[in-house]
Design an enzyme around this catalytic site. Structure first.
Site, mmCIF file in Angstrom:
data_model
loop_
_atom_site.group_PDB
_atom_site.id
_atom_site.type_symbol
_atom_site.label_atom_id
_atom_site.label_comp_id
_atom_site.label_asym_id
_atom_site.label_seq_id
_atom_site.Cartn_x
_atom_site.Cartn_y
_atom_site.Cartn_z
ATOM 1 C CB CYS A 154 -10.080 0.130 13.069
ATOM 2 S SG CYS A 154 -10.945 1.266 12.005
ATOM 3 N NE ARG A 169 -4.409 -2.301 13.641
ATOM 4 C CZ ARG A 169 -4.598 -3.470 12.993
ATOM 5 N NH1 ARG A 169 -3.613 -4.351 12.979
ATOM 6 N NH2 ARG A 169 -5.702 -3.740 12.357
ATOM 7 C CD1 TRP A 219 -8.027 4.062 8.058
ATOM 8 C CD2 TRP A 219 -6.317 5.143 8.975
ATOM 9 N NE1 TRP A 219 -7.289 4.599 7.036
ATOM 10 C CE2 TRP A 219 -6.225 5.267 7.572
ATOM 11 C CE3 TRP A 219 -5.358 5.752 9.752
ATOM 12 C CZ2 TRP A 219 -5.205 5.964 6.934
ATOM 13 C CZ3 TRP A 219 -4.325 6.439 9.107
ATOM 14 C CH2 TRP A 219 -4.262 6.550 7.735
ATOM 15 C CG ASN A 262 -10.126 -3.111 11.285
ATOM 16 O OD1 ASN A 262 -10.307 -2.214 10.449
ATOM 17 N ND2 ASN A 262 -8.985 -3.768 11.394
ATOM 18 N N GLY A 263 -13.070 -2.635 9.404
ATOM 19 C CA GLY A 263 -13.469 -3.122 8.076
ATOM 20 C C GLY A 263 -14.485 -2.176 7.461
ATOM 21 C CD GLU A 291 6.484 4.358 -7.457
ATOM 22 O OE1 GLU A 291 6.641 5.570 -7.718
ATOM 23 O OE2 GLU A 291 6.493 3.932 -6.301
ATOM 24 C CE LYS A 296 8.640 3.278 -3.589
ATOM 25 N NZ LYS A 296 7.982 4.332 -4.248
ATOM 26 C CD GLU A 307 11.118 6.422 -2.305
ATOM 27 O OE1 GLU A 307 10.973 7.448 -1.615
ATOM 28 O OE2 GLU A 307 10.169 5.886 -2.862
ATOM 29 C CG HIS A 327 14.997 10.561 -29.390
ATOM 30 N ND1 HIS A 327 15.045 11.018 -30.687
ATOM 31 C CD2 HIS A 327 13.978 9.663 -29.331
ATOM 32 C CE1 HIS A 327 14.082 10.442 -31.388
ATOM 33 N NE2 HIS A 327 13.408 9.619 -30.595
ATOM 34 C CE LYS A 349 4.151 7.030 3.824
ATOM 35 N NZ LYS A 349 4.503 6.255 2.600
HETATM 36 C C1 AGP Z 1 7.198 7.833 -2.428
HETATM 37 O O1 AGP Z 1 7.876 6.607 -2.239
HETATM 38 C C2 AGP Z 1 7.882 8.967 -1.729
HETATM 39 N N1 AGP Z 1 7.931 8.722 -0.336
HETATM 40 C C3 AGP Z 1 7.370 10.335 -2.111
HETATM 41 O O2 AGP Z 1 7.691 10.534 -3.463
HETATM 42 C C4 AGP Z 1 5.843 10.574 -1.966
HETATM 43 O O3 AGP Z 1 5.170 9.839 -2.944
HETATM 44 C C5 AGP Z 1 5.581 12.081 -2.219
HETATM 45 O O4 AGP Z 1 6.243 12.804 -1.213
HETATM 46 C C6 AGP Z 1 4.085 12.423 -2.227
HETATM 47 O O5 AGP Z 1 3.533 12.136 -0.977
HETATM 48 P P1 AGP Z 1 1.935 12.165 -0.836
HETATM 49 O O6 AGP Z 1 1.416 11.069 -1.720
HETATM 50 O O7 AGP Z 1 1.663 11.931 0.603
HETATM 51 O O8 AGP Z 1 1.451 13.510 -1.311
#
Ligand code: AGP
Length: 608
Positions: free
Chosen positions: A2, A27, A74, A100-101, A481, A485, A488, A504, A603
């Protein structure tokens, strides 16, 4: 998250507040509103959706006054709607608040206020504060606010105005930022600096427990009923820098927000004095859970990795067989689910197309469904039978960081909730884990203190062409993960592998040109991971190891070490991912990549 903006002075508050809210749009929000006092009369205007809707409302029904407060919401408690939009008022309409909170004890407070005859218009936790102030109001809004806040538990940045006292704004903060902008014969308040930069550069950052009375000519700050001085600081940032809170990129800001976002995700759900987990789960009751024969976790990308950590936890604590699936694969198989299946869908955005379709297919098969989402009211959160929200605030960087640790935190709470329902965890165990949960934010902060060392190591490897990430057991998903990171945001080819799987085949890749990142914190498989490190070392790999303090065995074997605090291994994914996020961030910036908007990525992948 928020946004709050307020003004008191000689100008029209409405315009200043609206412009300030526009500067806080980054935000993320789903509704907005402004209230002003015009000759002792409170006038309010609210709307759902974006600020342009509020502007249209204001053009139709203008409000003006020299004092006012505004808010972009939010949603956390209560869907996005005009009724739930701030500002909120008391029964008389004279006391107005924006917040906010999270007010953790709002349910019990609201119950008591309703019994005392207070009428509520919204589902929000915030409205409770307006009525609590009303209950304590006897002609002094500052004193009434102080008394009200003594009964509130939770996090808040709060602003209050009162039609009976139109010469002051009352503000207070606890674990949610609030800043005062100091002007000439006028003063401003905001959740964040960007809202103030067009008007002032001198600001006062409030501290927890501060309660302030702000007039156009002065600021009076008290803390624990004592008058105190807070120094005025000069802001030298430009507007863009200010949106990132002074960080170079949103991703870095969000990495550093994790102590707060993890705490916001468990606050109000675990209590150190009560051995229970409070989740907003309505349909997956103890009876329903006892009929569940298999759990399916379905997600994409980073959210899929969070799901993999949950597999270990569910099978460890709840003893229900669990499988984890990539949504784009799940949706094109013959899904063997039925009414005794529970399907959990993890999604930061709540709009990922593959995950949304998978959810609908699971429902068609009769499965019970539960979503873990960060966006209130998103499609996946609305379509699932139940939803557990991560309260991470909007994640702007395309590469997910705080949402991931928020998901793992929410999944841990879900696992404990299920274990209590199934009777597969003792009170003593639960109490012990709850105590450790409360310590996690500070442990994450300790990880962040390694940033300089991580940056130095990143510099050594910033031009490498490839990387292998190794881990085992509950940290195997963290290897995946960490590799994602790096891939990407730096465009380096990186592969996450179960360390035991190396022999293997993948070990054929290891030589002096293949750097290896290995998670080697204390755990039940610590000795095993040492063997895997020896295998890689013997073939010439350069090894970076994530280790606990006082580690010797791995330190001797590896070329570089990043030290993280030791935690119970079920919490180690949240800790061990932090250095991998920072490592990827620094490599990316050293390669001149677009950290926040990497090439080819979105995103939220709302298409197949
Ligand atoms: C994560 O760094 C990526 N941007 C991507 O893998 C993301 O996690 C994936 O597209 C899933 O998105 P969501 O969590 O909004 O469903």
């Amino acid at each position: 998250m928020c946004g709050i903006v307020g003004y008191i002075g000689n100008k029209n508050a409405t315009d200043i507040i609206y412009d300030g809210l526009k500067k806080l749009e980054y935000r993320g929000y789903d509704s907005a509103g402004i209230a002003v006092i015009d000759h002792n009369i409170v006038k309010t205007n609210r709307s759902t959706g974006k600020l342009v809707n509020l502007k249209a409302n204001l053009e139709k029904n203008p409000i003006a006054g020299n004092i006012g407060i505004g808010h972009t919401r939010w949603a956390t408690h209560g869907k996005p709607s005009e009724e739930n939009a701030h500002p909120h008022t008391d029964c008389s309409g004279k006391i107005v608040v924006v917040h906010n909170g999270i007010i953790e004890n709002y349910i019990s407070l609201k119950k008591q206020l309703v019994e005392e005859g207070h009428k509520f218009d919204s589902e929000t936790d915030t409205e409770v504060v307006a009525h609590l102030i009303e209950k304590n109001y006897h002609g002094n809004i500052l004193e009434a606010t102080k008394k009200a806040l003594k009964q509130v538990r939770g996090t808040y940045a709060l602003a209050v105005i009162c039609g009976e006292e139109p010469d002051k704004i009352i503000v207070s903060r606890n674990d949610a930022p609030l800043v005062i902008g100091v002007g000439e014969n006028e003063n401003f308040i905001a959740s964040d600096v960007p809202a103030l930069l067009a008007y002032v550069r001198d600001v006062i950052f409030l501290e927890n427990g501060d309660i302030c009375e702000i007039t156009k000519n002065g600021v009076k700050i008290t803390n624990q009923d004592k008058l105190i001085e807070r120094k005025t600081q000069k802001i030298l940032w430009n507007a863009i820098q200010a949106e990132k809170g002074g960080y170079k990129h949103f991703m870095l800001k969000e990495i550093y927000e994790q102590p707060q976002s993890i705490q916001d995700t468990f606050r109000g759900r675990v209590f150190s004095d009560q051995k229970q987990i409070l989740l907003e789960i309505k349909n997956i009751t103890k009876e329903v859970l006892n009929k569940i024969s298999r759990i399916y976790i379905i997600a994409c990308g980073t959210s899929y990795h969070a799901g993999l950590t949950a597999k270990f936890l569910l099978e460890e604590f709840v003893q229900i067989p669990t499988e984890v699936d990539i949504a784009s694969e799940f949706r094109y198989r013959n899904q063997v689910l039925d009414k005794n299946s529970l399907a959990i869908f993890i999604s930061q955005s709540g709009e990922t197309a593959d995950t949304l379709v998978a959810l609908r297919l699971a429902k068609q098969k009769g499965a019970k469904t539960l979503a873990i989402c960060n966006v209130i009211g998103s499609s996946i959160s609305r379509d699932a039978d139940d939803v557990v929200y991560t309260h991470c605030g909007p994640e702007i960087g395309v590469a997910s960081t705080k949402a991931f640790t928020g998901q793992v935190m929410a999944l841990l709470l879900l696992v404990f909730d299920f274990a209590v329902k199934k009777g597969t965890i003792t009170e003593e165990q639960l109490d012990n884990y709850i105590k450790q949960i409360w310590n996690l934010p500070s442990k994450v902060s300790e990880c962040l203190k390694q940033a300089d060392k991580i940056e130095k190591i990143a510099k050594i490897f910033s031009q490498t062409k490839q990387f292998i990430y190794l881990a085992r057991n509950i940290n195997y998903p963290i290897a995946l993960e960490g590799a994602l990171k790096l891939k990407e945001i730096s465009y380096i080819y990186a592969e996450g592998y179960a360390a035991g799987e190396m022999k293997h085949g993948p070990i054929a890749l290891i030589d002096e040109n293949m750097p290896v990142m290995v998670i080697a914190t204390k755990s039940r498989i610590y000795e095993k991971i040492i063997s895997n490190i020896q295998e890689a070392k013997a073939r010439g790999a350069n090894i970076i190891a994530i280790v606990n303090e006082n580690d010797t065995a791995v330190t001797k074997l590896s070329d570089y070490q990043i030290v993280v605090p030791e935690v119970d291994e079920i919490f180690s994914p949240i800790i061990n991912v932090i250095p991998l996020q920072l490592f990827a961030y620094y490599v990316s910036t050293m390669r001149g990549c677009d950290v926040d908007q990497p090439r080819n990525l979105a995103k939220s992948v709302t298409v197949e």
